[in-house]
Scaffold this motif. Structure first.
Motif: not given
Length: 219
Positions: A208-213
């Motif tokens: 599971k990949q995610l982009i944090l901002k």
């Protein structure tokens, strides 16, 4: 829809020396495209920085999003082969990139203190041993080996984010669940007063990949 940068100038032999764009790269592209209007109309960046540029695909795409060519697009990579390819990718897609061979942001501070409006980092995040990270002789392995919890390089970068981001700056970080993203968000909030959100997430196989901002409270 903004097209993915053209990488036809790269050969299979190039990918023996530099990380080939994959699902994580494309997730970061999708996150930047999702925020395109925000980046153009609210951030209106003067200086952008990508850490670990690899082929230069992400910064080239960011240049296409911004469109007007007024922002300085700086890229760093520890791999000199990647730095050279990054410049070629920008040129091949009519985007001016300034690529520097260095470890993370060595040599960029204090000159760029609180000057970066858009900061991107697709780090080495794969969970490995510390030996895999520090004793490997393969420059390509350094592009993905992240050490314990996949966090050893990430944790070195986190304190630098606060030093780099401008008051209006935004930081995009790619992580996987094994990197303990909630813990990363707490570190950034408690230590550096940076707010955060999960901008995008996606399954890539079992990963599971995610982009944090991240951004400052001042916005």
């Amino acid at each position: 829809m903004i097209p993915t940068p053209n990488l036809d100038h790269l050969s299979p032999g190039d990918y023996e020396h530099v990380y080939e764009p994959a699902e994580d790269t494309f997730l970061l592209l999708d996150a930047l495209e999702k925020d395109a209007e925000f980046l153009r109309n609210e951030i209106k960046p003067c200086i952008c920085l990508e850490i670990g540029s690899g082929t230069g695909c992400v910064s080239t795409f960011l240049g296409k999003i911004l469109g007007d060519g007024t922002a300085l697009l700086i890229c760093t990579d520890i791999n000199p082969y990647a730095s050279a390819i990054t410049n070629k990718t920008g040129y091949h897609n009519s985007i001016q990139l300034d690529s520097i061979t260095t470890n993370l942001v060595n040599g960029l501070l204090p000159r760029l203190y609180h000057s970066i409006d858009i900061l991107c980092f697709n780090p080495p995040y794969v969970v490995t041993t510390s030996d895999d990270l520090y004793l490997s002789k393969s420059i390509l392995e350094k592009a993905w080996a992240g050490g314990i919890d996949g966090r050893e390089i990430i944790d070195k970068m986190l304190p630098l984010v606060d030093k780099l981001l401008s008051d209006k700056g935004v930081f995009y970080l790619l992580l996987i669940n094994e990197n303990k993203p909630n813990e990363v968000c707490e570190i950034m909030k408690n230590n550096y007063h940076l707010q955060s959100e999960v901008l995008l997430s996606r399954l890539a196989g079992r990963e599971k990949q995610l982009i944090l901002k991240f951004w400052r409270n001042t916005r």
